[in-house]
Scaffold this active site. Sequence first.
Site, mmCIF file in Angstrom:
data_model
loop_
_atom_site.group_PDB
_atom_site.id
_atom_site.type_symbol
_atom_site.label_atom_id
_atom_site.label_comp_id
_atom_site.label_asym_id
_atom_site.label_seq_id
_atom_site.Cartn_x
_atom_site.Cartn_y
_atom_site.Cartn_z
ATOM 1 N N PHE A 150 0.766 -0.891 0.191
ATOM 2 C CA PHE A 150 0.355 -0.375 -0.049
ATOM 3 C C PHE A 150 0.849 1.488 -0.059
ATOM 4 O O PHE A 150 1.845 1.008 0.814
ATOM 5 C CB PHE A 150 -1.143 0.111 1.454
ATOM 6 C CG PHE A 150 -2.015 0.793 1.075
ATOM 7 C CD1 PHE A 150 -2.883 0.529 0.378
ATOM 8 C CD2 PHE A 150 -2.018 2.192 2.264
ATOM 9 C CE1 PHE A 150 -4.264 1.665 0.639
ATOM 10 C CE2 PHE A 150 -2.781 3.222 2.156
ATOM 11 C CZ PHE A 150 -3.642 2.887 1.170
ATOM 12 N N ASP A 153 2.836 -5.833 7.827
ATOM 13 C CA ASP A 153 1.462 -4.981 8.091
ATOM 14 C C ASP A 153 0.558 -5.740 8.003
ATOM 15 O O ASP A 153 0.027 -6.772 7.229
ATOM 16 C CB ASP A 153 1.609 -3.627 7.153
ATOM 17 C CG ASP A 153 0.518 -3.137 7.017
ATOM 18 O OD1 ASP A 153 -0.862 -3.122 7.114
ATOM 19 O OD2 ASP A 153 0.347 -1.516 6.168
ATOM 20 N N TYR A 160 -10.613 -0.350 11.585
ATOM 21 C CA TYR A 160 -11.770 -0.485 10.431
ATOM 22 C C TYR A 160 -12.519 -0.930 9.368
ATOM 23 O O TYR A 160 -13.075 -1.094 9.118
ATOM 24 C CB TYR A 160 -12.076 1.081 10.297
ATOM 25 C CG TYR A 160 -10.342 2.104 9.666
ATOM 26 C CD1 TYR A 160 -10.228 1.094 7.953
ATOM 27 C CD2 TYR A 160 -9.395 1.991 10.293
ATOM 28 C CE1 TYR A 160 -9.369 1.861 7.095
ATOM 29 C CE2 TYR A 160 -7.893 2.761 9.490
ATOM 30 C CZ TYR A 160 -8.255 2.329 8.420
ATOM 31 O OH TYR A 160 -7.560 2.752 7.322
ATOM 32 N N LYS A 161 -11.536 -1.907 8.903
ATOM 33 C CA LYS A 161 -11.239 -2.676 8.482
ATOM 34 C C LYS A 161 -12.932 -4.437 9.129
ATOM 35 O O LYS A 161 -13.674 -3.612 9.199
ATOM 36 C CB LYS A 161 -10.559 -3.680 7.163
ATOM 37 C CG LYS A 161 -9.863 -2.216 6.915
ATOM 38 C CD LYS A 161 -8.530 -2.622 5.382
ATOM 39 C CE LYS A 161 -7.590 -1.858 5.212
ATOM 40 N NZ LYS A 161 -8.268 -0.496 4.988
ATOM 41 N N ARG A 215 -12.157 -4.850 -6.282
ATOM 42 C CA ARG A 215 -12.314 -5.791 -4.976
ATOM 43 C C ARG A 215 -13.761 -5.886 -4.408
ATOM 44 O O ARG A 215 -14.482 -4.894 -3.950
ATOM 45 C CB ARG A 215 -11.243 -4.883 -4.252
ATOM 46 C CG ARG A 215 -10.069 -5.088 -4.361
ATOM 47 C CD ARG A 215 -9.228 -4.321 -3.461
ATOM 48 N NE ARG A 215 -9.975 -2.754 -2.725
ATOM 49 C CZ ARG A 215 -9.148 -3.336 -1.364
ATOM 50 N NH1 ARG A 215 -8.425 -3.279 -1.100
ATOM 51 N NH2 ARG A 215 -9.832 -1.869 -1.198
#
Length: 403
Positions: free
Chosen positions: A132, A201, A226-227, A377
């Site tokens: 990312f 990560d 938050y995922k 996605r």
Amino acid sequence: MSEPTSLAGEAEKLDAADGLAAVRERFVLDDVTYLDGNSLGALPAHVPARVADVVRRQWGELRIRSWDESGWWTAPERVGDRIAPLVGAAAGQVVVGDSTSVNVFKALVAAVRMAQEDGPGRNEILVDATTFPTDGYIAESAARMTGCALRPVTPAEVPGALGDRTAAVLLNHVDYRSGRLHDLPGLTAAVHAAGAYAVWDLCHSAGALPVGLDEHGVDLAVGCTYKYLNGGPGSPAYLYVRRDLQTRFDSPLPGWNSHAEPFGMRPDYAPASGSVRGRVGTPDILSLLALDAALDVWDEDGVSVAAVREKSLALTDFFLRCVGAYVPTGRVESVTPAAHAERGSQVALRCEDAGEVMKRLIERGVVGDYRAPDVLRFGFTPLYVGFADVERAARVLARTLSG
């Protein structure tokens, strides 16, 4: 080719046999098929009332007393201990606070400092070339700050790139574009064999699959909440520091919250012991306690990461089957590995005009997301996504691609 009625019937049977089906009722959902939990998890239904209590009573009535009486001051470690079993860590090694980016910086610089303490010549950082973007930006800055060269390599290239110059390696457990699950145990072992430190990560794996930080000897790890942990937009991230490294963890961001005597107001910095060393400044209490409430889903419903992983693989398998059955040949190509050992909890499909296709899917009530230049996605959060959702998403995708 399977008929839609056949797969829809199979989805109904799979949902009836789903041991996690009841957990879905714990979330605020509607008729939309929500497959974007790998970007932002759904709202657990009990969180608003808990947050209201924090605002109205803890802040509104108790005010400053809540730092002690409501446990605000110790919340970063307390909530960290709740996240710990979800990433395979014992208590006392995870602290919650700051953003993922800030924690990547803290972890990576601390890893390099430990490596350079171990011996001379450790002046190279390896970073996941497919990472990312923020992780790459942070790694470049950390390299400049520590006098290291930065070397981007793919995870598969890491074993061959390691050497006596390697100080630290920053890797993603799951690739955010493709959903590929990387070999955390094997790569961590390779990094250690080279005398370097591994920083992982976990943003796209925590809460979706077993991680095993303690079991595999990971040095440092970071992740967002938050995922798949459903902590809410912008909820604070977390930092894991393996227990035996905590006395050596030298944060590049020493703040008053991580001081051994935070209220001593001393001019010289003396780090606290344990995971508290990962703190910097005053924690974001409203977001932190919303996350704390969201984690109740795991405890109160007795949800295991193993059960979540089993359902995740079943959901993604079924979605790929439905896509294969419904979508016209040649219109999409899966870039997510078929092998379970190499798959996270998302499916990425390469598709011409992916941005426009996702826009039309969202208009038709199927929410995923798009990554440039050509990837659709779809994230599968087993706590609230069912097999009927999966079948419907594939059916709507087929209709969208057919015009």
